[in-house]
Design an enzyme around this catalytic site. Structure first.
Site, PDB file in Angstrom:
ATOM      1  CB  THR A  61      28.834 -33.203  41.342  1.00 10.29           C
ATOM      2  OG1 THR A  61      28.431 -32.139  42.206  1.00 10.29           O
ATOM      3  CG2 THR A  61      28.123 -33.047  40.002  1.00 10.29           C
ATOM      4  CB  SER A 115      19.916 -35.899  43.609  1.00 13.43           C
ATOM      5  OG  SER A 115      18.657 -36.481  43.354  1.00 13.43           O
ATOM      6  CG  ASN A 145      20.920 -28.387  43.595  1.00 14.50           C
ATOM      7  OD1 ASN A 145      21.055 -27.311  43.042  1.00 14.50           O
ATOM      8  ND2 ASN A 145      19.877 -28.660  44.352  1.00 14.50           N
ATOM      9  CE1 TYR A 146      25.832 -32.056  45.843  1.00 15.58           C
ATOM     10  CE2 TYR A 146      23.472 -31.905  46.256  1.00 15.58           C
ATOM     11  CZ  TYR A 146      24.770 -31.617  46.618  1.00 15.58           C
ATOM     12  OH  TYR A 146      25.021 -30.863  47.727  1.00 15.58           O
ATOM     13  CG  LEU A 147      21.601 -36.419  39.430  1.00 12.46           C
ATOM     14  CD1 LEU A 147      20.199 -36.943  39.153  1.00 12.46           C
ATOM     15  CD2 LEU A 147      22.573 -37.571  39.599  1.00 12.46           C
TER      16      LEU A 147
END
Length: 210
Positions: free
Chosen positions: A37, A164, A167-169
């Site tokens: 992340t 992304s 969930n990851y930014l």
């Protein structure tokens, strides 16, 4: 790779639990997900700083945002197969672009004629010139949006940007970018996503940097 087949795991004695245990020893609370992340968010911030041109249209800024997000998706290996409908939708888009280009050309000709009429002192010529100018500007803007959409679709055909982004930014990066460059947040997040990231929308100002 000794004594392994092509389908075997390369690091067969390593799993997520073992890795996370090791990372936790390095820093309290650090996991593979946290590392991923952070890496994704840092990459997005760097790419946005590098790619954003404040002097272009909103549609072009969205393309720049998606390109920054695409760098993250590639980093995280969020790939997908080309959608089955890609060729058809691209064909439809190309037709719309051709039609819009023809409309822009016609509007340009009408604008040039209106300019000549003003010089000749025709009645209502100034009002007609302004009307033709607005029509031309509107059509040019619509053409730009379509052309940007075509570029975006083609560049994204094998990349899944949503994974992304959701969930990851860190959403504060996107929110701050929107506020800084006057891009409506709804262009980046739909209503459900805005509700999910309400905390970031309320928290991050235009000067926030990850």
């Amino acid at each position: 790779m000794e004594n392994k087949k092509g389908s075997d795991d390369l690091f067969d004695r390593l799993n997520t639990s073992i890795l996370n245990q090791h990372l936790h020893e390095l820093m309290d609370g650090l996991t593979a997900k946290v590392f991923r992340t952070f890496n994704a968010s840092w990459t997005l911030q760097q790419q946005l700083d590098k790619l954003t041109d404040p002097n272009v249209s909103v549609a072009e800024k969205i393309l720049q945002y998606n390109r920054a997000n695409r760098a993250v998706a590639i980093l995280c290996n969020h790939q997908r197969a080309v959608p089955k409908t890609h060729e058809k939708s691209m064909g439809n888009l190309k037709e719309k672009i051709q039609t819009k280009r023809a409309a822009v050309k016609e509007a340009k000709d009408q604008y040039k004629q209106a300019k000549r009429d003003v010089k000749d002192g025709s009645v209502h010529s100034k009002a007609q010139l302004e009307k033709r100018k607005k029509t031309l500007e509107r059509l040019k803007e619509q053409l730009t949006k379509l052309e940007v959409q075509e570029t975006d679709k083609e560049e994204n055909k094998t990349i899944a940007l949503g994974t992304s982004k959701l969930n990851y930014l860190d959403p504060r990066i996107s929110v701050a970018w929107c506020k800084k460059y006057n891009v409506p947040i709804e262009k980046i997040y739909n209503k459900t996503q805005r509700d999910k990231f309400r905390w970031a929308i309320d928290m991050a100002g235009p000067e926030y940097v990850f």
